[in-house]
Scaffold this active site. Sequence first.
Site, PDB file in Angstrom:
ATOM      1  N   LYS A 129      -9.473 -29.749  31.633  1.00 54.57           N
ATOM      2  CA  LYS A 129      -8.208 -30.253  31.151  1.00 54.57           C
ATOM      3  C   LYS A 129      -7.250 -29.077  30.914  1.00 54.57           C
ATOM      4  CE  LYS A 129      -7.919 -28.643  27.482  1.00 54.57           C
ATOM      5  NZ  LYS A 129      -7.723 -28.123  26.163  1.00 54.57           N
ATOM      6  N   HIS A 159     -14.699 -31.403  26.723  1.00 49.91           N
ATOM      7  CA  HIS A 159     -15.933 -31.011  26.016  1.00 49.91           C
ATOM      8  C   HIS A 159     -16.102 -31.758  24.686  1.00 49.91           C
ATOM      9  CE1 HIS A 159     -13.322 -28.135  23.860  1.00 49.91           C
ATOM     10  NE2 HIS A 159     -14.272 -28.064  22.948  1.00 49.91           N
ATOM     11  N   LYS A 163     -22.373 -35.074  24.648  1.00 52.67           N
ATOM     12  CA  LYS A 163     -23.200 -36.250  24.359  1.00 52.67           C
ATOM     13  C   LYS A 163     -23.426 -36.488  22.870  1.00 52.67           C
ATOM     14  CE  LYS A 163     -26.101 -37.882  27.911  1.00 52.67           C
ATOM     15  NZ  LYS A 163     -26.399 -37.134  29.108  1.00 52.67           N
ATOM     16  N   GLU A 197      -6.859 -26.219  13.304  1.00 51.04           N
ATOM     17  CA  GLU A 197      -7.628 -24.983  13.520  1.00 51.04           C
ATOM     18  C   GLU A 197      -7.062 -23.861  12.672  1.00 51.04           C
ATOM     19  OE1 GLU A 197      -9.097 -24.546  17.832  1.00 51.04           O
ATOM     20  OE2 GLU A 197      -7.096 -25.359  18.008  1.00 51.04           O
ATOM     21  N   ASP A 216      -2.551 -29.810  25.180  1.00 48.50           N
ATOM     22  CA  ASP A 216      -3.819 -29.095  25.009  1.00 48.50           C
ATOM     23  C   ASP A 216      -4.838 -29.940  24.243  1.00 48.50           C
ATOM     24  OD1 ASP A 216      -5.504 -26.735  25.124  1.00 48.50           O
ATOM     25  OD2 ASP A 216      -5.066 -26.429  22.994  1.00 48.50           O
ATOM     26  N   HIS A 221      -8.407 -34.337  24.267  1.00 49.07           N
ATOM     27  CA  HIS A 221      -9.528 -34.543  23.337  1.00 49.07           C
ATOM     28  C   HIS A 221      -9.294 -35.694  22.347  1.00 49.07           C
ATOM     29  CE1 HIS A 221     -10.907 -30.836  24.945  1.00 49.07           C
ATOM     30  NE2 HIS A 221     -10.128 -30.048  24.236  1.00 49.07           N
ATOM     31  N   LYS A 320      -2.522 -25.193  15.269  1.00 47.89           N
ATOM     32  CA  LYS A 320      -3.179 -23.879  15.222  1.00 47.89           C
ATOM     33  C   LYS A 320      -2.642 -23.073  14.041  1.00 47.89           C
ATOM     34  CE  LYS A 320      -4.543 -23.290  20.018  1.00 47.89           C
ATOM     35  NZ  LYS A 320      -5.984 -23.530  19.826  1.00 47.89           N
TER      36      LYS A 320
END
Length: 450
Positions: A129, A159, A163, A197, A216, A221, A320
């Site tokens: 991505k 990511h 799983k 973050e 981003d 995500h 961020k």
Amino acid sequence: MTDQTLIILGATGDLTGRLLLPGLGALLTAGQVPGLTLIGAAVDDWDDARWRARVHDSFGDGPVVAETADRTRYLRTDVTHADDLRRLLGEARGSVAIFFALPPAVTAKACRALLDVDLPEGTRLVLEKPFGTGSAAAAELNALLTRLVPEERVHRVDHFLGKSTVLSILGLRFANRIFEPLLDNTHVESVEIVLDEDLALENRAGYYDHAGALADMIQSHLLQILGLLTMEAPFTLEAAEFRDRKSDVLRATRPWSDDPAECSLRARYTAGELGGREFPSYADEPGVDPDRGTETLAELIVAVDTWRWAGVPFRLRSGKALGSRRKEAVITFKKPPRVPDGLRGCDQPDRLRIGFGPDRLAVDININGPGDPFLLDPVTLAAEFGEGDLPPYGEVLRGVFEDDPTLSVRADTAERCWRIVEPVAEAWRAGKVPLREYPAGSSGPTLPLP
Ligand SMILES: O=P(O)(O)OC[C@H]1O[C@@H](O)[C@H](O)[C@@H](O)[C@@H]1O
């Protein structure tokens, strides 16, 4: 498993060093891909020795990883040239996976060059991505990819869909009776999916200054997490079924209001202090074009227009250089319809908090605590889901090597996620929503929930 070859395009880049190689190392250490042939490719003037040193550093110790790291080769490659790509494939053995650890524009060019190359049967293409730069570019790239390999062999990596996170959320919702019946607009007041973050730019201006927080994090995500939290129960976890259910809810997702100024916020950090370190203003970071107006914090409130979720606001937020790290989804429940007279002190709404990486769960409720039995106290019941057996990139790569696209974002879903954020991105570009500022190390601005 047959012999496998992984070709990494963009082998000298940040993503390869920071995430991809450590994930691969963990997968190899777990004995999952014996005898893997690894080939690094990039335009930089590296040689086998320099590449092997990077691979060894990322893999750490252990006989299985050392064997792959000793044999791996680096080929200086212009990924936009068919001849160079053919030469790379000539080094491959068995079943091939090509990982595009490249910026979106270069990935598109590399895919175009692959049209002139005979790809070995069963080749898988693994894309990072952001997938394209908008819905039109994503649709064009998808059309190009289907000329190269069937959709099931395209792995669009997110990511956050490692799983362990996926299964934690699906297990919590669909393998228990307690929470799922409450997850609807009768009981839920609002939902927040937050990824704050405490890291700043980390020398990634070349990529980040063109992406910004909306593309981003939110387009990718956070919308995927929203899909897991809001989807209906799949009948099985097979790729087609799982991805259909996720796609259903994302098709029903839209910005909360027609006016992006009401439901979105963009901001960037100025100089500040974080964890005892002085941070420069984003605009002064090396490689940043301050006039581009890239946001380092984005918030978007969306609606999920299904029978179950209509009317519930979902706040998606990521920033961020913030004062504290927060990576969680918080489901806030409506207040109880009536609290008996005489019971005091339960102003806090019930909350279910699902933390990502490490995955954990907390339930905030009001119960009779110690002391005055008529006075309710807020209490948190918490549990760790425990670590997945692989880091997220290891899990994603396992899906690639096992030819299982469950964790990959399907073509229609990638395009759909762009369409959700596009009205907002357009309003931002047109200057209809001001770019706010926050000092690095602060908690940053936020929108009121509707
Ligand atoms: O929380 P994690 O797993 O480190 O992921 C966050 C990262 O995810 C990446 O995909 C983003 O490009 C980064 O900007 C971000 O820092």
